[in-house]
Write a protein that holds these residues in place. Structure first.
Motif, PDB file in Angstrom:
ATOM      1  N   LEU A  34       8.020 -63.611  -0.357  1.00 29.90           N
ATOM      2  CA  LEU A  34       6.683 -64.100   0.303  1.00 29.90           C
ATOM      3  C   LEU A  34       7.047 -65.117   1.141  1.00 29.90           C
ATOM      4  O   LEU A  34       6.310 -65.410   2.251  1.00 29.90           O
ATOM      5  CB  LEU A  34       5.687 -64.619  -0.642  1.00 29.90           C
ATOM      6  CG  LEU A  34       4.764 -63.623  -1.356  1.00 29.90           C
ATOM      7  CD1 LEU A  34       4.028 -64.231  -2.337  1.00 29.90           C
ATOM      8  CD2 LEU A  34       3.746 -62.896  -0.213  1.00 29.90           C
ATOM      9  N   VAL A  36       7.089 -63.390   4.456  1.00 31.27           N
ATOM     10  CA  VAL A  36       6.069 -62.486   4.831  1.00 31.27           C
ATOM     11  C   VAL A  36       5.013 -63.343   4.913  1.00 31.27           C
ATOM     12  O   VAL A  36       4.561 -63.998   4.137  1.00 31.27           O
ATOM     13  CB  VAL A  36       5.796 -61.522   3.723  1.00 31.27           C
ATOM     14  CG1 VAL A  36       4.950 -60.683   3.955  1.00 31.27           C
ATOM     15  CG2 VAL A  36       7.284 -60.562   3.517  1.00 31.27           C
ATOM     16  N   SER A  37       4.199 -62.885   6.011  1.00 29.39           N
ATOM     17  CA  SER A  37       2.936 -63.505   6.322  1.00 29.39           C
ATOM     18  C   SER A  37       1.597 -62.619   6.416  1.00 29.39           C
ATOM     19  O   SER A  37       2.105 -61.465   6.622  1.00 29.39           O
ATOM     20  CB  SER A  37       2.988 -64.290   7.526  1.00 29.39           C
ATOM     21  OG  SER A  37       3.000 -63.335   8.826  1.00 29.39           O
ATOM     22  N   GLY A  38       0.701 -63.048   6.169  1.00 34.31           N
ATOM     23  CA  GLY A  38      -0.625 -62.209   6.043  1.00 34.31           C
ATOM     24  C   GLY A  38      -1.020 -61.664   7.307  1.00 34.31           C
ATOM     25  O   GLY A  38      -1.350 -60.626   7.500  1.00 34.31           O
ATOM     26  N   ASP A  93       2.449 -59.246   8.426  1.00 38.64           N
ATOM     27  CA  ASP A  93       2.555 -57.679   7.814  1.00 38.64           C
ATOM     28  C   ASP A  93       1.557 -57.873   6.596  1.00 38.64           C
ATOM     29  O   ASP A  93       2.071 -57.886   5.584  1.00 38.64           O
ATOM     30  CB  ASP A  93       4.017 -57.559   7.289  1.00 38.64           C
ATOM     31  CG  ASP A  93       3.950 -56.084   6.716  1.00 38.64           C
ATOM     32  OD1 ASP A  93       3.315 -55.326   6.460  1.00 38.64           O
ATOM     33  OD2 ASP A  93       5.254 -55.361   6.722  1.00 38.64           O
ATOM     34  N   PRO A  94       0.127 -57.741   7.153  1.00 42.76           N
ATOM     35  CA  PRO A  94      -0.938 -57.776   6.022  1.00 42.76           C
ATOM     36  C   PRO A  94      -0.641 -57.009   4.784  1.00 42.76           C
ATOM     37  O   PRO A  94      -1.065 -57.382   3.651  1.00 42.76           O
ATOM     38  CB  PRO A  94      -2.160 -57.693   7.044  1.00 42.76           C
ATOM     39  CG  PRO A  94      -1.608 -56.968   8.060  1.00 42.76           C
ATOM     40  CD  PRO A  94      -0.200 -57.254   8.378  1.00 42.76           C
ATOM     41  N   TYR A 133       1.912 -58.231   2.391  1.00 40.38           N
ATOM     42  CA  TYR A 133       1.537 -59.389   1.854  1.00 40.38           C
ATOM     43  C   TYR A 133       0.418 -59.227   0.643  1.00 40.38           C
ATOM     44  O   TYR A 133       0.725 -59.675  -0.271  1.00 40.38           O
ATOM     45  CB  TYR A 133       0.969 -60.255   3.094  1.00 40.38           C
ATOM     46  CG  TYR A 133       0.675 -61.630   2.578  1.00 40.38           C
ATOM     47  CD1 TYR A 133       1.519 -62.560   2.367  1.00 40.38           C
ATOM     48  CD2 TYR A 133      -0.815 -61.878   2.170  1.00 40.38           C
ATOM     49  CE1 TYR A 133       1.158 -63.849   2.025  1.00 40.38           C
ATOM     50  CE2 TYR A 133      -1.096 -63.328   1.632  1.00 40.38           C
ATOM     51  CZ  TYR A 133      -0.109 -64.248   1.663  1.00 40.38           C
ATOM     52  OH  TYR A 133      -0.366 -65.506   1.273  1.00 40.38           O
ATOM     53  N   LYS A 136       0.832 -60.167  -3.110  1.00 40.70           N
ATOM     54  CA  LYS A 136      -0.008 -60.839  -3.920  1.00 40.70           C
ATOM     55  C   LYS A 136      -0.986 -60.272  -4.974  1.00 40.70           C
ATOM     56  O   LYS A 136      -1.037 -60.978  -6.191  1.00 40.70           O
ATOM     57  CB  LYS A 136      -1.105 -61.494  -3.065  1.00 40.70           C
ATOM     58  CG  LYS A 136      -0.536 -62.378  -1.605  1.00 40.70           C
ATOM     59  CD  LYS A 136       0.283 -63.632  -2.193  1.00 40.70           C
ATOM     60  CE  LYS A 136      -0.718 -64.609  -3.070  1.00 40.70           C
ATOM     61  NZ  LYS A 136      -0.126 -66.072  -3.427  1.00 40.70           N
TER      62      LYS A 136
END
Length: 589
Positions: free
Chosen positions: A92, A95-97, A100-101, A104, A108
């Motif tokens: 994480l 990786v960002s929302g 790459d939603p 992500y 989560k």
């Protein structure tokens, strides 16, 4: 996915020698043109290398990321949640929302599952709060419109987390949130599109409604639980999904058992028994010993309840059989809590059977079962269960005192009730406190017939008064009326020893309080019983004061009792009350 290049590649420059940067271009100079060609070639080579190495690094990172997630997922499947969580957190960081939603949201969600799993082991409240936070963050990306399947999966997980959190704090609030989450999941998980997911969520929803029924709207929430379980069983068939079928049948049986309090008791309990027996078609002692024991224990409880309605002896015998089958699987060493719970239930069944046949033998068997259970259910390890079994033990000793060793067994009953009250305090368990105080009052009253009459009756009255602290007219009217009747009887009996007028007046007051609940319309038989007691109290009070007035009140009370105690329906009681009424009329002449 965007990959941030390491700093050394982003700042890479191709330095030109100073002389090359300041030379004037002369196309006719072959040496100069050769140098320019070399420089251009070097520049292009550097660009190519930069692109190649950058792409290689991106590919290597992507490969590493995928490998890490695969490892984390495998660890999570093996319940190695702490290790999986560490990897998810590391991934994480890169990786960002926004970047790459989908990935992500996936991480989560799994992070939430890790926290949920950890909550089952340690720091329950803290880890569940973290799980809920992770699931809710995942749902900011996993919306119903963009990712419907993922949305439903996370809502289902969120419901489970809220359900578990309700065991720690905010029971009603968190159960309501669990219901909401499961219902959101079912917007996507329909029977037609995703039958297995539909069944799993319906089973979860039923369990939450079952728990919610313990707090509010009991009948309505139990009915909802039954409906949810039956929906799950549209998918979980015996042939295709035997374990899911058995699990849900067990849940359904438990819901029906509780619902029997409100609907046609005999029919509803028969449905509960049928559900448990269906579950046992899958849960065999060889393949599923724990589940087998649990269902047999539940089955025994259902048969015990059915015995209150019909075929008392036969159904209690079936209850005993079910409990004994459970005890063949449960051992004290492997499953102490379950073993003790089944022994406690077995004691209850023997105690019930004692009312039908072999009273002494079955009471002795009952006491033996309770005492065996108390070897495990100690005050230190299982205080609440300890109190419940001590209360049951007291009642068994009280029953045995009617057959033999009256004083000795009543003393043991009183000791058991007092042990129960070490846990069942007014502050923590008010209803259990009241129930045990009522039992203690009855034991002291009975003991007063053997020794220390005034002292034990006073103790009986004190116990009944303690019970009334919890059993209020507004909150528990039926229990309130029952205790008031008991209190009236104790005061009346005490009047035979001391303070006759005062104690009879207290008896009359208690009986009249009971009649605020036991009305002729609502509780005709109880109404008649209290009116008969009230008539007797007034008749005795007439010996002390206001003879004419109290005898008139006694007549009125007996006449009220005879409205229910008719010669056709209750010949024995009719005869007794009529005789009392005639005696008073003679006294009035």
């Amino acid at each position: 996915m965007r990959i941030a290049f390491p700093e050394r590649l982003r700042t890479l420059r191709i330095p030109f020698p100073e002389k090359l940067r300041t030379l004037k271009l002369n196309r006719d100079n072959p040496w100069l043109m050769g140098m320019i060609g070399v420089a251009i070639g070097a520049f292009l080579t550097a660009i190519v290398l930069l692109v190649v190495f950058g792409l290689r690094e991106r590919q290597m990172y992507a490969s590493t990321r995928i490998t890490s997630l695969d490892i984390a997922d495998q660890l999570l499947k093996k319940n190695m949640a702490a290790d999986a969580l560490a990897i998810y957190k590391e991934v994480l960081r890169r990786v960002s929302g926004k970047g790459d939603p989908k990935l992500y949201g996936y991480i989560k969600n799994n992070e939430g599952v890790c926290y949920y799993t950890l909550a089952l082991i340690e720091d329950k409240e803290a880890n569940l709060i973290k799980a809920i936070s992770a699931f809710e963050e995942a749902l900011q990306i996993r919306t119903e419109e963009r990712y419907p399947l993922e949305y439903a999966a996370t809502q289902n997980n969120l419901g489970a987390a809220y359900w578990k959190l309700s065991e720690v704090k905010g029971k009603e609030e968190n159960l309501a949130k669990a219901v909401s989450a499961y219902e959101e999941a079912l917007r996507v998980r329909t029977l037609e599109a995703y039958p297995l997911d539909y069944a799993a969520t319906q089973d979860n929803l039923g369990t939450v409604y079952w728990d919610l029924a313990a707090i509010r709207d009991k009948e309505a929430n139990l009915a909802r639980a039954v409906s949810a379980y039956e929906e799950a069983l549209r998918v979980y068939t015996l042939k295709e999904y035997p374990v899911g079928y058995a699990t849900t049948k067990d849940h359904l049986g438990t819901a029906y058992s509780a619902l029997a309090e409100f609907s046609t008791k005999e029919e509803t309990l028969a449905r509960a028994i049928s559900a448990y027996e269906e579950a046992l078609r899958v849960y065999t002692p060889e393949l599923y010993p724990i589940d087998y024991e649990m269902v047999q224990n539940n089955l025994g409880t259902a048969y015990s309840a059915l015995a209150e309605v019909r075929d008392r002896e036969a159904n209690l015998a079936k209850a005993v059989s079910a409990y004994n089958k459970a005890l063949r699987v449960y051992t004290q060493e492997q499953y102490p809590a379950g073993y003790a719970a089944t022994l406690n239930n077995l004691g209850n069944a023997f105690r019930g059977l004692a009312k039908v046949k072999d009273e002494e033998l079955n009471l002795v068997m009952s006491i033996g079962a309770y005492e065996e259970a108390l070897r495990i259910r100690t005050l230190e390890r299982y205080p609440v269960d300890y109190a419940a079994t001590q209360n049951n033990l007291g009642t068994a000793y009280w029953g045995l005192s009617e057959i033999r060793g009256r004083e000795e067994n009543l003393a043991k009953a009183i000791a058991a009730y007092k042990e129960a009250l070490r846990v069942r305090t007014m502050e923590q368990y008010p209803l259990d406190y009241a129930a045990t105080q009522n039992n203690l009052g009855a034991a002291y009253w009975t003991l007063s017939e053997v020794r220390d009459k005034a002292k034990n009756l006073a103790r009986s009255i004190d116990a009944y008064k303690e019970a009334l602290r919890a059993y209020t007219l507004e909150g528990y009217p039926v229990d309130y009326a029952m205790i008031q009747n008991n209190l009236g009887a104790a005061c009346w009996t005490l009047s035979e020893v001391r303070d006759k007028g005062e104690n009879l007046a207290k008896a009359v007051m208690a009986y009249e309080e009971a009649l605020r609940v036991y009305t002729v319309e609502g509780y005709p038989v109880d109404y008649a019983m209290i009116q008969n007691n009230l008539g007797a109290a007034y008749r005795t009070l007439a010996e002390v004061r206001d003879r004419k007035g109290n005898l008139a009140k006694a007549v009125s009370a007996y006449e009220e009792a005879l409205k229910i105690y008719t010669a056709a329906k209750y010949p024995l009681y009719h005869k007794r009350v009529t005789a009392s009424l005639e005696l008073i009329r003679q006294m009035m002449r």
